[in-house]
Design an enzyme around this catalytic site. Sequence first.
Site, PDB file in Angstrom:
ATOM      1  CG  ASP A  58      -8.390   5.530  -9.084  1.00 50.15           C
ATOM      2  OD1 ASP A  58      -8.731   5.413  -7.894  1.00 50.15           O
ATOM      3  OD2 ASP A  58      -7.340   4.522  -9.344  1.00 50.15           O
ATOM      4  CG  ASP A 127      -1.930  -5.079 -13.525  1.00 44.97           C
ATOM      5  OD1 ASP A 127      -1.926  -4.421 -12.516  1.00 44.97           O
ATOM      6  OD2 ASP A 127      -2.729  -5.077 -14.483  1.00 44.97           O
ATOM      7  CG  HIS A 129      -2.979  -1.197 -11.693  1.00 41.84           C
ATOM      8  ND1 HIS A 129      -3.677  -2.538 -12.035  1.00 41.84           N
ATOM      9  CD2 HIS A 129      -3.796  -0.845 -10.807  1.00 41.84           C
ATOM     10  CE1 HIS A 129      -4.762  -2.790 -11.149  1.00 41.84           C
ATOM     11  NE2 HIS A 129      -4.926  -1.662 -10.429  1.00 41.84           N
TER      12      HIS A 129
HETATM   13  C1  GLP Z   1      -7.421  -0.600  -7.833  1.00 35.78           C
HETATM   14  C2  GLP Z   1      -7.081   0.932  -7.600  1.00 35.78           C
HETATM   15  C3  GLP Z   1      -5.887   1.040  -7.164  1.00 35.78           C
HETATM   16  C4  GLP Z   1      -5.403   0.116  -5.727  1.00 35.78           C
HETATM   17  C5  GLP Z   1      -5.715  -1.214  -6.431  1.00 35.78           C
HETATM   18  C6  GLP Z   1      -5.268  -2.520  -5.413  1.00 35.78           C
HETATM   19  O1  GLP Z   1      -6.968  -0.875  -9.257  1.00 35.78           O
HETATM   20  N1  GLP Z   1      -7.218   1.841  -8.378  1.00 35.78           N
HETATM   21  O2  GLP Z   1      -5.566   2.445  -6.402  1.00 35.78           O
HETATM   22  O3  GLP Z   1      -4.210   0.202  -5.387  1.00 35.78           O
HETATM   23  O4  GLP Z   1      -6.904  -1.408  -6.740  1.00 35.78           O
HETATM   24  O5  GLP Z   1      -6.670  -2.649  -4.559  1.00 35.78           O
HETATM   25  P1  GLP Z   1      -6.173  -3.263  -3.190  1.00 35.78           P
HETATM   26  O6  GLP Z   1      -5.710  -2.666  -2.175  1.00 35.78           O
HETATM   27  O7  GLP Z   1      -7.883  -3.866  -2.893  1.00 35.78           O
HETATM   28  O8  GLP Z   1      -5.619  -4.447  -3.462  1.00 35.78           O
END
Ligand code: GLP
Length: 250
Positions: A58, A127, A129
């Site tokens: 992304d 959440d 995702h």
């Molecule tokens: C963002 C990214 C995801 C990632 C998520 C969690 O939303 N688009 O790919 O998994 O953050 O990030 P973190 O690892 O900092 O908790």
Amino acid sequence: MEAAHLAAWIIARLVRRKPQAVLGLATGTTPLATYAELVRMQQRGEVDLRRIVTFNLDEFVGLDENHRCSFHRYMKTHLFDPIGLPRRQIHIPPALASDVPAACHAYEMSIAAAGGIDLQLLGIGRDGHIGFNEPTSSLASRTRIKTLAASTVMAQQAVFGDDPVPRHVITMGIGTIRDARHCVLVATGTHKADAVARTVEGPVSAMVPASALQHHPQTTIIVDGEAAAKLTLQDYYRSVFANKPDWQKN
Ligand code: GLP
């Protein structure tokens, strides 16, 4: 072995077997230790990552590769530059495209032209995702534009500081992610425990996008004790891991 190191070990094992492996890559805090370990492994001569082909999950709409908060910049800093990955092997979702649907379609086509993704590294949002597929994303979705949920904007604000967080992103879809041959999801910390439990043991639901991985033929979920805390079958998972037949261990 730490969760992040285990993910690095799985990636290195694939790249040793297939130096031109196609990797789907994630950003966020979680994969930082995995990338650091991969860089160390290359420096120690344990793996050569310079022939891999990468597709990121992304990117924020409107941010270019030099923006300090773009995922492209993150990847350059933490993995691409340290391993010396040639630009032509790097693919980032088309955040600057004027024709977004056409550019997203082209992104899907380039994944297919590369032979599909061998291994997709994933983190998870609180959440549930994956990528930026927020709750209620179609479980069949492909690369497209998404509007971020308020909770995700809030989580990203820590990185953006006083700058506004873009509301729109381009993300691989859940269908795109599910096409990868092997998905490796890493989650650490108490704040991920709910999402992990709902992903692994809850019903498959668009409300928890990561739960779509229950339909995937080869997904590995790597968690630390905190992120595993709400799993009800922890003892079973431990015994499965401890009793793997030898041929499954390496
Ligand atoms: C963002 C990214 C995801 C990632 C998520 C969690 O939303 N688009 O790919 O998994 O953050 O990030 P973190 O690892 O900092 O908790």
